[in-house]
Design an enzyme around this catalytic site. Structure first.
Site, PDB file in Angstrom:
ATOM      1  N   HIS A  56     -12.845   5.829  -2.758  1.00  0.00           N
ATOM      2  CA  HIS A  56     -11.822   4.996  -2.285  1.00  0.00           C
ATOM      3  C   HIS A  56     -12.040   3.356  -2.620  1.00  0.00           C
ATOM      4  O   HIS A  56     -11.379   2.870  -3.086  1.00  0.00           O
ATOM      5  CB  HIS A  56     -11.590   5.064  -0.894  1.00  0.00           C
ATOM      6  CG  HIS A  56     -10.279   4.696  -0.345  1.00  0.00           C
ATOM      7  ND1 HIS A  56      -9.098   4.869  -0.810  1.00  0.00           N
ATOM      8  CD2 HIS A  56     -10.007   3.734   0.797  1.00  0.00           C
ATOM      9  CE1 HIS A  56      -8.152   4.510  -0.407  1.00  0.00           C
ATOM     10  NE2 HIS A  56      -8.510   3.557   0.520  1.00  0.00           N
ATOM     11  N   CYS A  86      -3.287   7.384  -1.899  1.00  0.00           N
ATOM     12  CA  CYS A  86      -4.724   7.629  -2.428  1.00  0.00           C
ATOM     13  C   CYS A  86      -5.822   8.080  -1.538  1.00  0.00           C
ATOM     14  O   CYS A  86      -6.896   8.523  -2.008  1.00  0.00           O
ATOM     15  CB  CYS A  86      -5.125   6.012  -3.047  1.00  0.00           C
ATOM     16  SG  CYS A  86      -3.818   5.120  -3.189  1.00  0.00           S
ATOM     17  N   GLU A  92      -0.822   1.966   9.520  1.00  0.00           N
ATOM     18  CA  GLU A  92      -2.029   2.868  10.038  1.00  0.00           C
ATOM     19  C   GLU A  92      -1.643   3.265  11.509  1.00  0.00           C
ATOM     20  O   GLU A  92      -0.886   2.663  12.302  1.00  0.00           O
ATOM     21  CB  GLU A  92      -3.236   1.721  10.115  1.00  0.00           C
ATOM     22  CG  GLU A  92      -4.146   1.792   8.722  1.00  0.00           C
ATOM     23  CD  GLU A  92      -3.521   0.683   7.740  1.00  0.00           C
ATOM     24  OE1 GLU A  92      -2.814  -0.045   8.221  1.00  0.00           O
ATOM     25  OE2 GLU A  92      -3.563   0.973   6.485  1.00  0.00           O
ATOM     26  N   GLU A 113      -1.118 -23.403   8.309  1.00  0.00           N
ATOM     27  CA  GLU A 113      -1.213 -24.642   9.053  1.00  0.00           C
ATOM     28  C   GLU A 113      -2.522 -25.248   8.474  1.00  0.00           C
ATOM     29  O   GLU A 113      -2.207 -26.609   8.061  1.00  0.00           O
ATOM     30  CB  GLU A 113      -1.048 -24.442  10.441  1.00  0.00           C
ATOM     31  CG  GLU A 113      -0.582 -25.832  11.069  1.00  0.00           C
ATOM     32  CD  GLU A 113      -1.584 -26.813  11.394  1.00  0.00           C
ATOM     33  OE1 GLU A 113      -1.462 -28.024  11.236  1.00  0.00           O
ATOM     34  OE2 GLU A 113      -2.691 -26.617  11.361  1.00  0.00           O
ATOM     35  N   CYS A 149       0.729  -1.197  -0.079  1.00  0.00           N
ATOM     36  CA  CYS A 149      -0.045  -0.069  -0.129  1.00  0.00           C
ATOM     37  C   CYS A 149       1.086   1.091   0.095  1.00  0.00           C
ATOM     38  O   CYS A 149       1.700   1.444   0.637  1.00  0.00           O
ATOM     39  CB  CYS A 149      -0.991   0.193   1.221  1.00  0.00           C
ATOM     40  SG  CYS A 149      -1.937   1.506   1.470  1.00  0.00           S
ATOM     41  N   CYS A 159      -9.599 -30.802  15.252  1.00  0.00           N
ATOM     42  CA  CYS A 159      -8.988 -29.723  16.020  1.00  0.00           C
ATOM     43  C   CYS A 159      -9.516 -28.268  15.529  1.00  0.00           C
ATOM     44  O   CYS A 159      -9.371 -27.557  16.373  1.00  0.00           O
ATOM     45  CB  CYS A 159      -7.303 -30.194  15.974  1.00  0.00           C
ATOM     46  SG  CYS A 159      -6.801 -29.713  14.182  1.00  0.00           S
ATOM     47  N   THR A 206      -4.566   5.362   7.429  1.00  0.00           N
ATOM     48  CA  THR A 206      -3.429   4.756   6.751  1.00  0.00           C
ATOM     49  C   THR A 206      -2.609   6.119   6.094  1.00  0.00           C
ATOM     50  O   THR A 206      -3.042   7.049   6.086  1.00  0.00           O
ATOM     51  CB  THR A 206      -4.254   4.061   5.392  1.00  0.00           C
ATOM     52  OG1 THR A 206      -4.734   3.141   5.648  1.00  0.00           O
ATOM     53  CG2 THR A 206      -2.968   3.640   4.349  1.00  0.00           C
ATOM     54  N   TYR A 214     -10.869  -0.986  -4.980  1.00  0.00           N
ATOM     55  CA  TYR A 214     -10.608  -2.197  -4.695  1.00  0.00           C
ATOM     56  C   TYR A 214     -11.843  -3.202  -5.247  1.00  0.00           C
ATOM     57  O   TYR A 214     -12.993  -2.766  -5.321  1.00  0.00           O
ATOM     58  CB  TYR A 214     -10.940  -2.219  -2.909  1.00  0.00           C
ATOM     59  CG  TYR A 214      -9.986  -1.393  -2.331  1.00  0.00           C
ATOM     60  CD1 TYR A 214      -9.998  -0.205  -2.222  1.00  0.00           C
ATOM     61  CD2 TYR A 214      -9.066  -2.190  -1.227  1.00  0.00           C
ATOM     62  CE1 TYR A 214      -9.354   0.518  -1.547  1.00  0.00           C
ATOM     63  CE2 TYR A 214      -8.638  -1.163  -0.341  1.00  0.00           C
ATOM     64  CZ  TYR A 214      -8.576  -0.002  -0.509  1.00  0.00           C
ATOM     65  OH  TYR A 214      -7.751   0.966   0.227  1.00  0.00           O
TER      66      TYR A 214
HETATM   67 FE1  SF4 Z   1      -3.304   1.585   0.044  1.00  0.00          FE
HETATM   68 FE2  SF4 Z   1      -6.094   2.134  -0.349  1.00  0.00          FE
HETATM   69 FE3  SF4 Z   1      -4.056   3.229  -2.051  1.00  0.00          FE
HETATM   70 FE4  SF4 Z   1      -4.656   0.805  -2.154  1.00  0.00          FE
HETATM   71  S1  SF4 Z   1      -6.098   2.325  -2.661  1.00  0.00           S
HETATM   72  S2  SF4 Z   1      -2.782   1.547  -2.308  1.00  0.00           S
HETATM   73  S3  SF4 Z   1      -4.948   0.046   0.095  1.00  0.00           S
HETATM   74  S4  SF4 Z   1      -4.486   3.503   0.032  1.00  0.00           S
HETATM   75 FE    FE Z   2      -6.699   1.426   2.965  1.00  0.00          FE
END
Ligand code: SF4
Ligand code: FE
Length: 481
Positions: free
Chosen positions: A294, A104, A259, A445, A100, A301, A191, A298
Protein backbone atom coordinates in the site's frame (compact mmCIF):
# COMPACT_ATOMS: atom_id res chain seq x y z
CA UNK A 1 -20.59 -12.32 -14.86
CA UNK A 2 -17.19 -10.85 -15.65
CA UNK A 3 -15.97 -7.30 -15.58
CA UNK A 4 -18.61 -4.88 -14.34
CA UNK A 5 -19.48 -1.42 -15.59
CA UNK A 6 -19.84 1.44 -13.11
CA UNK A 7 -23.64 1.32 -13.22
CA UNK A 8 -23.55 -2.43 -12.63
CA UNK A 9 -21.31 -1.82 -9.62
CA UNK A 10 -23.86 0.68 -8.27
CA UNK A 11 -26.67 -1.84 -8.80
CA UNK A 12 -24.62 -4.54 -7.10
CA UNK A 13 -24.36 -2.28 -4.04
CA UNK A 14 -28.13 -1.75 -4.08
CA UNK A 15 -28.68 -5.52 -3.87
CA UNK A 16 -26.64 -5.73 -0.67
CA UNK A 17 -28.04 -4.86 2.74
CA UNK A 18 -25.08 -3.71 4.86
CA UNK A 19 -25.62 -2.11 8.25
CA UNK A 20 -24.28 1.43 7.81
CA UNK A 21 -24.77 4.42 10.11
CA UNK A 22 -23.96 8.02 9.43
CA UNK A 23 -24.95 10.93 11.66
CA UNK A 24 -27.03 8.45 13.65
CA UNK A 25 -29.08 7.58 10.57
CA UNK A 26 -29.24 4.01 9.30
CA UNK A 27 -28.48 4.24 5.60
CA UNK A 28 -30.93 2.49 3.27
CA UNK A 29 -28.80 2.59 0.11
CA UNK A 30 -25.18 3.63 0.05
CA UNK A 31 -25.32 4.03 -3.73
CA UNK A 32 -28.11 6.61 -3.48
CA UNK A 33 -27.22 8.69 -0.41
CA UNK A 34 -25.50 12.05 -1.08
CA UNK A 35 -22.98 11.50 1.74
CA UNK A 36 -21.54 8.48 -0.07
CA UNK A 37 -22.15 9.42 -3.70
CA UNK A 38 -18.65 10.82 -4.40
CA UNK A 39 -16.99 7.72 -2.92
CA UNK A 40 -19.27 5.42 -4.92
CA UNK A 41 -18.59 7.47 -8.06
CA UNK A 42 -14.83 7.26 -7.57
CA UNK A 43 -14.94 3.48 -7.12
CA UNK A 44 -17.33 3.20 -10.08
CA UNK A 45 -14.68 4.83 -12.24
CA UNK A 46 -12.33 1.90 -11.54
CA UNK A 47 -14.95 -0.19 -13.37
CA UNK A 48 -15.80 2.24 -16.18
CA UNK A 49 -12.24 3.22 -17.02
CA UNK A 50 -11.24 -0.44 -17.27
CA UNK A 51 -13.81 -0.78 -20.06
CA UNK A 52 -12.69 2.31 -21.93
CA UNK A 53 -10.48 1.32 -24.91
CA UNK A 54 -7.77 3.88 -24.07
CA UNK A 55 -7.33 2.46 -20.55
CA UNK A 56 -7.92 -1.19 -21.32
CA UNK A 57 -4.23 -2.04 -21.40
CA UNK A 58 -3.61 -0.34 -18.08
CA UNK A 59 -6.68 -1.40 -16.12
CA UNK A 60 -7.37 -4.89 -17.38
CA UNK A 61 -5.23 -7.97 -17.40
CA UNK A 62 -5.37 -11.75 -17.60
CA UNK A 63 -6.10 -13.85 -14.57
CA UNK A 64 -3.21 -16.14 -13.71
CA UNK A 65 -5.84 -18.59 -12.44
CA UNK A 66 -7.98 -19.13 -15.54
CA UNK A 67 -6.58 -16.89 -18.27
CA UNK A 68 -9.74 -14.77 -18.39
CA UNK A 69 -9.76 -11.02 -18.79
CA UNK A 70 -10.15 -9.28 -15.42
CA UNK A 71 -10.10 -5.84 -13.87
CA UNK A 72 -6.56 -5.05 -12.74
CA UNK A 73 -7.84 -4.43 -9.18
CA UNK A 74 -8.51 -8.15 -8.78
CA UNK A 75 -5.14 -9.23 -10.13
CA UNK A 76 -2.24 -10.89 -8.34
CA UNK A 77 0.99 -9.24 -9.45
CA UNK A 78 3.33 -11.60 -11.17
CA UNK A 79 6.07 -9.28 -12.40
CA UNK A 80 7.69 -5.94 -11.82
CA UNK A 81 5.77 -4.92 -14.90
CA UNK A 82 2.57 -5.56 -12.94
CA UNK A 83 3.86 -3.45 -10.05
CA UNK A 84 4.81 -0.61 -12.35
CA UNK A 85 1.44 -0.93 -14.05
CA UNK A 86 -0.30 -0.56 -10.70
CA UNK A 87 1.45 2.74 -10.11
CA UNK A 88 0.55 3.93 -13.62
CA UNK A 89 -3.05 2.79 -13.18
CA UNK A 90 -3.38 4.64 -9.88
CA UNK A 91 -1.93 7.75 -11.45
CA UNK A 92 -4.37 7.60 -14.35
CA UNK A 93 -7.31 7.12 -12.00
CA UNK A 94 -6.06 9.89 -9.74
CA UNK A 95 -5.93 12.21 -12.73
CA UNK A 96 -9.60 11.51 -13.40
CA UNK A 97 -10.93 11.58 -9.83
CA UNK A 98 -8.58 13.92 -7.94
CA UNK A 99 -9.73 11.86 -5.01
CA UNK A 100 -9.34 8.44 -3.41
CA UNK A 101 -11.01 5.61 -5.32
CA UNK A 102 -10.42 3.17 -2.44
CA UNK A 103 -10.19 -0.05 -4.39
CA UNK A 104 -6.40 -0.32 -4.04
CA UNK A 105 -6.50 -1.21 -0.36
CA UNK A 106 -8.31 -4.50 -0.86
CA UNK A 107 -6.19 -5.15 -3.95
CA UNK A 108 -3.05 -4.79 -1.86
CA UNK A 109 -4.59 -6.99 0.85
CA UNK A 110 -5.36 -9.67 -1.74
CA UNK A 111 -1.74 -9.72 -2.86
CA UNK A 112 -0.44 -9.85 0.71
CA UNK A 113 -2.83 -12.63 1.77
CA UNK A 114 -2.19 -14.58 -1.41
CA UNK A 115 1.49 -14.80 -0.50
CA UNK A 116 1.21 -15.26 3.26
CA UNK A 117 -1.31 -18.10 3.03
CA UNK A 118 1.11 -19.93 0.75
CA UNK A 119 3.93 -19.49 3.28
CA UNK A 120 1.80 -20.64 6.21
CA UNK A 121 0.71 -23.75 4.30
CA UNK A 122 4.31 -24.54 3.38
CA UNK A 123 5.36 -24.41 7.01
CA UNK A 124 2.34 -25.93 8.73
CA UNK A 125 0.63 -28.07 6.11
CA UNK A 126 -2.58 -26.02 6.39
CA UNK A 127 -4.90 -25.30 3.47
CA UNK A 128 -5.29 -21.54 3.70
CA UNK A 129 -3.85 -20.87 0.26
CA UNK A 130 -6.35 -23.00 -1.71
CA UNK A 131 -9.14 -21.43 0.37
CA UNK A 132 -7.92 -18.00 -0.59
CA UNK A 133 -7.60 -19.00 -4.24
CA UNK A 134 -11.28 -19.99 -4.16
CA UNK A 135 -12.22 -16.56 -2.87
CA UNK A 136 -9.94 -14.94 -5.43
CA UNK A 137 -11.67 -16.84 -8.23
CA UNK A 138 -15.00 -15.42 -7.04
CA UNK A 139 -13.57 -11.91 -6.70
CA UNK A 140 -12.18 -12.05 -10.23
CA UNK A 141 -15.27 -13.65 -11.76
CA UNK A 142 -17.68 -11.17 -10.14
CA UNK A 143 -15.27 -8.20 -10.28
CA UNK A 144 -15.73 -7.54 -6.57
CA UNK A 145 -14.42 -4.55 -4.65
CA UNK A 146 -13.03 -5.63 -1.28
CA UNK A 147 -11.81 -3.33 1.44
CA UNK A 148 -8.60 -4.10 3.31
CA UNK A 149 -9.16 -3.80 7.05
CA UNK A 150 -6.04 -3.73 9.18
CA UNK A 151 -5.98 -1.07 11.91
CA UNK A 152 -7.53 -2.18 15.19
CA UNK A 153 -9.03 0.11 17.83
CA UNK A 154 -5.86 -0.66 19.88
CA UNK A 155 -7.08 0.51 23.31
CA UNK A 156 -4.14 1.33 25.55
CA UNK A 157 -1.18 1.65 23.20
CA UNK A 158 1.23 0.54 25.92
CA UNK A 159 -0.36 -2.90 26.04
CA UNK A 160 -0.18 -5.80 23.58
CA UNK A 161 -3.43 -7.30 22.22
CA UNK A 162 -3.62 -10.00 24.90
CA UNK A 163 -2.78 -7.52 27.69
CA UNK A 164 -5.71 -5.19 26.96
CA UNK A 165 -8.29 -5.10 29.77
CA UNK A 166 -10.90 -5.17 26.99
CA UNK A 167 -9.77 -7.85 24.49
CA UNK A 168 -12.17 -6.47 21.87
CA UNK A 169 -9.73 -3.60 21.27
CA UNK A 170 -8.11 -6.00 18.79
CA UNK A 171 -10.21 -8.21 16.49
CA UNK A 172 -9.99 -11.74 17.84
CA UNK A 173 -11.52 -15.18 17.74
CA UNK A 174 -14.09 -15.67 20.50
CA UNK A 175 -15.24 -19.14 19.45
CA UNK A 176 -14.08 -21.93 17.17
CA UNK A 177 -16.85 -24.08 15.75
CA UNK A 178 -16.96 -27.09 13.49
CA UNK A 179 -17.92 -24.98 10.51
CA UNK A 180 -16.11 -21.74 11.24
CA UNK A 181 -15.04 -19.11 13.76
CA UNK A 182 -16.78 -16.28 15.58
CA UNK A 183 -14.89 -12.97 15.68
CA UNK A 184 -15.34 -9.81 17.70
CA UNK A 185 -13.65 -6.40 17.75
CA UNK A 186 -13.37 -3.45 15.40
CA UNK A 187 -11.18 -2.05 12.67
CA UNK A 188 -10.83 1.72 12.51
CA UNK A 189 -10.76 4.18 9.60
CA UNK A 190 -11.32 1.59 6.89
CA UNK A 191 -11.24 3.18 3.46
CA UNK A 192 -14.07 2.20 1.14
CA UNK A 193 -15.69 -0.05 3.75
CA UNK A 194 -19.23 1.23 3.17
CA UNK A 195 -19.17 0.89 -0.61
CA UNK A 196 -17.21 -2.35 -0.89
CA UNK A 197 -18.75 -5.76 -1.47
CA UNK A 198 -16.79 -7.35 1.36
CA UNK A 199 -13.86 -6.98 3.71
CA UNK A 200 -10.47 -8.66 3.94
CA UNK A 201 -9.55 -8.45 7.60
CA UNK A 202 -5.94 -8.75 8.70
CA UNK A 203 -4.03 -8.42 11.98
CA UNK A 204 -2.52 -5.02 12.61
CA UNK A 205 0.74 -5.75 14.40
CA UNK A 206 3.33 -8.37 15.34
CA UNK A 207 1.89 -11.02 17.63
CA UNK A 208 3.39 -13.24 20.32
CA UNK A 209 2.20 -16.63 21.47
CA UNK A 210 -0.06 -15.00 24.07
CA UNK A 211 -1.80 -13.15 21.21
CA UNK A 212 -2.73 -16.31 19.32
CA UNK A 213 -6.46 -15.50 19.30
CA UNK A 214 -5.70 -12.14 17.70
CA UNK A 215 -3.67 -13.59 14.82
CA UNK A 216 -6.67 -13.91 12.54
CA UNK A 217 -7.23 -13.09 8.89
CA UNK A 218 -10.53 -13.61 7.11
CA UNK A 219 -13.09 -12.42 4.57
CA UNK A 220 -16.64 -11.30 5.30
CA UNK A 221 -19.29 -9.96 2.94
CA UNK A 222 -20.21 -6.37 3.71
CA UNK A 223 -23.70 -7.42 4.84
CA UNK A 224 -22.74 -10.41 7.00
CA UNK A 225 -24.77 -10.43 10.25
CA UNK A 226 -22.95 -8.56 13.02
CA UNK A 227 -20.83 -6.42 10.68
CA UNK A 228 -21.63 -2.80 11.54
CA UNK A 229 -20.25 0.27 9.75
CA UNK A 230 -20.17 3.73 11.35
CA UNK A 231 -19.09 6.20 8.70
CA UNK A 232 -16.54 8.83 9.74
CA UNK A 233 -17.24 12.54 9.92
CA UNK A 234 -15.17 14.62 7.50
CA UNK A 235 -14.34 18.30 7.43
CA UNK A 236 -17.08 20.12 5.52
CA UNK A 237 -18.97 16.86 4.91
CA UNK A 238 -22.38 18.52 5.25
CA UNK A 239 -21.63 20.34 2.03
CA UNK A 240 -22.27 17.00 0.29
CA UNK A 241 -25.86 17.09 1.51
CA UNK A 242 -26.46 20.83 1.07
CA UNK A 243 -27.28 20.73 -2.63
CA UNK A 244 -24.50 23.24 -3.36
CA UNK A 245 -22.21 21.59 -5.88
CA UNK A 246 -19.60 24.33 -6.23
CA UNK A 247 -19.02 24.43 -2.45
CA UNK A 248 -17.94 20.81 -2.52
CA UNK A 249 -14.89 21.52 -4.67
CA UNK A 250 -15.08 18.11 -6.33
CA UNK A 251 -18.74 17.16 -6.06
CA UNK A 252 -18.47 14.15 -8.36
CA UNK A 253 -15.64 12.29 -6.66
CA UNK A 254 -15.10 14.07 -3.35
CA UNK A 255 -11.94 15.43 -1.80
CA UNK A 256 -10.81 12.32 0.05
CA UNK A 257 -11.85 8.70 0.47
CA UNK A 258 -14.63 7.66 2.85
CA UNK A 259 -13.61 5.80 5.97
CA UNK A 260 -15.65 3.89 8.51
CA UNK A 261 -15.41 2.28 11.91
CA UNK A 262 -15.95 -1.38 11.12
CA UNK A 263 -17.40 -3.33 14.04
CA UNK A 264 -17.51 -7.12 14.27
CA UNK A 265 -20.12 -8.04 16.84
CA UNK A 266 -19.74 -11.81 17.10
CA UNK A 267 -19.54 -12.35 13.37
CA UNK A 268 -19.53 -15.90 12.08
CA UNK A 269 -16.89 -16.64 9.44
CA UNK A 270 -17.00 -20.05 7.73
CA UNK A 271 -13.65 -21.88 7.58
CA UNK A 272 -13.53 -21.42 3.82
CA UNK A 273 -13.08 -17.68 4.43
CA UNK A 274 -10.48 -17.98 7.20
CA UNK A 275 -6.90 -17.43 6.02
CA UNK A 276 -5.01 -17.28 9.31
CA UNK A 277 -6.18 -18.49 12.68
CA UNK A 278 -3.61 -18.52 15.44
CA UNK A 279 -0.43 -18.41 13.33
CA UNK A 280 0.94 -15.50 15.36
CA UNK A 281 4.42 -15.98 13.89
CA UNK A 282 3.09 -14.89 10.47
CA UNK A 283 1.17 -11.82 11.66
CA UNK A 284 4.02 -9.36 11.32
CA UNK A 285 4.99 -10.64 7.89
CA UNK A 286 1.43 -10.16 6.67
CA UNK A 287 1.33 -6.65 8.09
CA UNK A 288 4.61 -5.81 6.42
CA UNK A 289 3.63 -7.21 3.04
CA UNK A 290 0.34 -5.35 3.03
CA UNK A 291 1.99 -2.15 4.23
CA UNK A 292 4.67 -2.42 1.57
CA UNK A 293 2.09 -2.95 -1.13
CA UNK A 294 0.00 0.00 0.00
CA UNK A 295 2.85 2.41 0.74
CA UNK A 296 4.18 1.78 -2.72
CA UNK A 297 1.26 3.92 -3.82
CA UNK A 298 2.28 7.10 -1.78
CA UNK A 299 5.04 12.98 0.47
CA UNK A 300 2.27 36.53 18.85
CA UNK A 301 -1.49 34.98 18.10
CA UNK A 302 -0.26 31.95 16.24
CA UNK A 303 2.09 31.11 19.10
CA UNK A 304 -0.95 31.31 21.39
CA UNK A 305 -2.97 29.09 19.09
CA UNK A 306 0.00 26.74 18.87
CA UNK A 307 0.11 26.55 22.66
CA UNK A 308 -3.47 25.26 22.62
CA UNK A 309 -2.67 22.81 19.83
CA UNK A 310 0.42 21.55 21.64
CA UNK A 311 -1.65 21.12 24.80
CA UNK A 312 -4.35 19.27 22.87
CA UNK A 313 -1.97 16.86 21.18
CA UNK A 314 0.00 16.26 24.36
CA UNK A 315 -3.26 15.59 26.22
CA UNK A 316 -4.43 13.27 23.44
CA UNK A 317 -1.22 11.28 23.67
CA UNK A 318 -1.68 11.04 27.42
CA UNK A 319 -5.15 9.54 26.88
CA UNK A 320 -3.63 7.01 24.48
CA UNK A 321 -0.71 6.09 26.73
CA UNK A 322 1.88 7.38 24.23
CA UNK A 323 2.90 10.68 25.87
CA UNK A 324 6.06 9.12 27.31
CA UNK A 325 7.34 7.74 24.00
CA UNK A 326 10.65 9.28 22.93
CA UNK A 327 9.45 10.18 19.42
CA UNK A 328 6.34 11.89 20.82
CA UNK A 329 8.43 13.97 23.22
CA UNK A 330 10.75 14.87 20.36
CA UNK A 331 7.85 16.05 18.18
CA UNK A 332 6.31 18.02 21.05
CA UNK A 333 9.66 19.76 21.54
CA UNK A 334 9.75 20.47 17.81
CA UNK A 335 6.30 22.06 18.01
CA UNK A 336 7.33 24.20 20.98
CA UNK A 337 10.48 25.25 19.13
CA UNK A 338 8.51 26.30 16.07
CA UNK A 339 5.90 28.17 18.14
CA UNK A 340 8.51 29.95 20.25
CA UNK A 341 10.42 30.87 17.09
CA UNK A 342 7.32 32.69 15.93
CA UNK A 343 7.07 34.35 19.30
CA UNK A 344 10.76 35.37 19.16
CA UNK A 345 10.14 36.96 15.78
CA UNK A 346 7.29 39.06 17.13
CA UNK A 347 9.26 40.04 20.20
CA UNK A 348 12.28 40.91 18.05
CA UNK A 349 10.47 43.12 15.57
CA UNK A 350 8.85 44.89 18.53
CA UNK A 351 12.19 45.42 20.29
CA UNK A 352 13.64 46.84 17.11
CA UNK A 353 10.72 49.19 16.68
CA UNK A 354 11.26 52.89 16.29
CA UNK A 355 9.52 56.18 16.70
CA UNK A 356 7.78 57.85 13.84
CA UNK A 357 7.69 61.60 13.38
CA UNK A 358 4.25 61.71 14.94
CA UNK A 359 5.73 60.29 18.15
CA UNK A 360 4.23 56.86 17.98
CA UNK A 361 6.29 53.67 17.51
CA UNK A 362 6.29 51.11 14.79
CA UNK A 363 7.83 47.65 14.72
CA UNK A 364 10.78 46.97 12.46
CA UNK A 365 9.17 46.41 9.06
CA UNK A 366 11.74 43.94 7.81
CA UNK A 367 11.53 41.77 10.90
CA UNK A 368 7.73 42.08 10.98
CA UNK A 369 7.51 40.75 7.44
CA UNK A 370 9.93 37.96 8.29
CA UNK A 371 7.67 37.13 11.24
CA UNK A 372 4.61 36.77 9.05
CA UNK A 373 6.46 34.80 6.38
CA UNK A 374 7.54 32.37 9.10
CA UNK A 375 3.91 32.06 10.17
CA UNK A 376 3.02 30.87 6.66
CA UNK A 377 5.50 28.02 7.18
CA UNK A 378 5.85 27.18 10.87
CA UNK A 379 2.12 26.95 11.52
CA UNK A 380 1.81 24.34 8.78
CA UNK A 381 4.72 22.39 10.23
CA UNK A 382 3.18 22.62 13.70
CA UNK A 383 -0.11 21.34 12.26
CA UNK A 384 1.76 18.58 10.41
CA UNK A 385 3.35 17.40 13.64
CA UNK A 386 -0.01 17.52 15.45
CA UNK A 387 -1.65 15.47 12.71
CA UNK A 388 1.27 13.05 12.76
CA UNK A 389 0.77 12.42 16.48
CA UNK A 390 -3.05 12.47 16.41
CA UNK A 391 -3.24 9.43 14.13
CA UNK A 392 -5.75 8.61 11.42
CA UNK A 393 -8.72 8.97 13.76
CA UNK A 394 -8.38 12.71 13.17
CA UNK A 395 -9.95 12.20 9.75
CA UNK A 396 -12.26 9.27 10.40
CA UNK A 397 -13.85 9.93 13.80
CA UNK A 398 -17.58 9.12 13.74
CA UNK A 399 -19.95 11.98 14.50
CA UNK A 400 -21.19 13.08 17.90
CA UNK A 401 -24.68 12.05 16.77
CA UNK A 402 -23.49 8.49 16.21
CA UNK A 403 -21.75 8.49 19.58
CA UNK A 404 -25.01 9.57 21.25
CA UNK A 405 -27.13 7.19 19.17
CA UNK A 406 -29.03 4.43 20.95
CA UNK A 407 -28.01 1.77 18.41
CA UNK A 408 -24.38 2.37 17.48
CA UNK A 409 -23.36 4.77 20.27
CA UNK A 410 -22.10 1.90 22.43
CA UNK A 411 -19.72 0.77 19.67
CA UNK A 412 -18.35 4.22 19.01
CA UNK A 413 -17.81 4.71 22.73
CA UNK A 414 -16.22 1.31 23.29
CA UNK A 415 -13.77 1.44 20.42
CA UNK A 416 -12.72 5.03 21.04
CA UNK A 417 -11.81 4.22 24.59
CA UNK A 418 -8.12 3.80 25.17
CA UNK A 419 -8.00 3.02 28.88
CA UNK A 420 -10.45 2.58 31.72
CA UNK A 421 -9.58 5.95 33.25
CA UNK A 422 -10.21 8.05 30.15
CA UNK A 423 -13.73 8.38 28.71
CA UNK A 424 -14.07 8.15 24.92
CA UNK A 425 -15.64 11.61 25.08
CA UNK A 426 -12.29 13.10 26.17
CA UNK A 427 -10.56 11.66 23.14
CA UNK A 428 -13.36 12.79 20.83
CA UNK A 429 -13.28 16.34 22.17
CA UNK A 430 -9.50 16.61 21.79
CA UNK A 431 -9.57 15.11 18.28
CA UNK A 432 -12.27 17.54 17.11
CA UNK A 433 -10.35 20.47 18.57
CA UNK A 434 -7.19 19.37 16.73
CA UNK A 435 -9.15 18.76 13.54
CA UNK A 436 -10.63 22.25 13.65
CA UNK A 437 -7.23 23.81 14.24
CA UNK A 438 -5.25 21.88 11.62
CA UNK A 439 -7.62 21.04 8.79
CA UNK A 440 -8.72 23.59 6.26
CA UNK A 441 -9.67 27.17 7.01
CA UNK A 442 -7.48 27.67 10.06
CA UNK A 443 -4.32 26.95 8.10
CA UNK A 444 -5.34 29.07 5.15
CA UNK A 445 -5.72 32.00 7.51
CA UNK A 446 -2.05 31.60 8.49
CA UNK A 447 -1.09 31.65 4.84
CA UNK A 448 -3.14 34.60 3.61
CA UNK A 449 -4.24 36.58 6.69
CA UNK A 450 -2.29 39.85 6.94
CA UNK A 451 -1.35 39.42 3.31
CA UNK A 452 -0.18 36.50 1.23
CA UNK A 453 3.45 35.30 1.37
CA UNK A 454 4.29 37.11 -1.83
CA UNK A 455 3.30 40.41 -0.23
CA UNK A 456 5.80 39.77 2.57
CA UNK A 457 8.51 38.81 0.08
CA UNK A 458 8.05 42.07 -1.79
CA UNK A 459 8.45 43.99 1.46
CA UNK A 460 11.45 41.91 2.50
CA UNK A 461 13.09 42.55 -0.86
CA UNK A 462 12.56 46.29 -0.48
CA UNK A 463 14.04 46.32 3.04
CA UNK A 464 16.80 43.81 2.46
CA UNK A 465 19.34 46.47 1.52
CA UNK A 466 21.16 44.19 -0.86
CA UNK A 467 23.62 46.94 -1.89
CA UNK A 468 24.87 47.09 1.69
CA UNK A 469 25.30 43.30 1.81
CA UNK A 470 27.13 43.44 -1.49
CA UNK A 471 29.51 46.08 -0.13
CA UNK A 472 30.29 43.89 2.89
CA UNK A 473 31.23 41.00 0.67
CA UNK A 474 33.29 43.10 -1.71
CA UNK A 475 35.23 44.67 1.17
CA UNK A 476 36.18 41.28 2.60
CA UNK A 477 37.00 39.89 -0.82
CA UNK A 478 39.20 42.92 -1.40
CA UNK A 479 37.41 43.84 -4.59
CA UNK A 480 38.15 47.43 -5.52
CA UNK A 481 35.47 49.91 -6.43
FE1 SF4 B 1 -7.07 5.85 -1.99
FE2 SF4 B 1 -4.93 4.58 -1.03
FE3 SF4 B 1 -5.86 4.00 -3.47
FE4 SF4 B 1 -4.64 6.31 -3.08
S1 SF4 B 1 -3.71 4.28 -2.90
S2 SF4 B 1 -6.57 6.01 -4.18
S3 SF4 B 1 -5.33 6.82 -0.97
S4 SF4 B 1 -6.90 3.70 -1.52
FE1 FE C 1 -5.76 5.32 2.42
Amino acid sequence: MGMMRGDEYRDSLRRLKPEIYYLAEKIASVADHPAFMPHVNAAALTYDMARAPEFEELLTTTSHLDGKKINFFTHIHHSTHDLIRKVKALRALGQHTASCFARCVGHDAMNAIFSITYDIDQKNGTDYHPRFINLLREVQAKDLFLSGAMTDAKGDRRLSPSQQPDPDQYVHVVEKKKDGIVVRGAKTHITGAVNAHGHLVMPTTAMKEADTDFAVCFYVPVDAPGVIHVFGRQTNDDRKCSGCLIDQGNAEFGIVGGEALLVFEDVFVPWEHVFMCGEHDFAFELVERFATAHRQNYGGCKAGLSDVLIGAIYGLNETQGTAGAAHIKDKIVEMVHLAETLYCCSIACSCQGYQLPAGNFIADPLLANVTKLNVTRNVYEIARLAQDMAGGMLATLPSEADWRDSVVGKYVDKYLKTSAEVPAETRMRLLRLIEGMTCGTALVESMHGAGSPQAQKIMIMRRANLEHKKRLARNLAKIGE
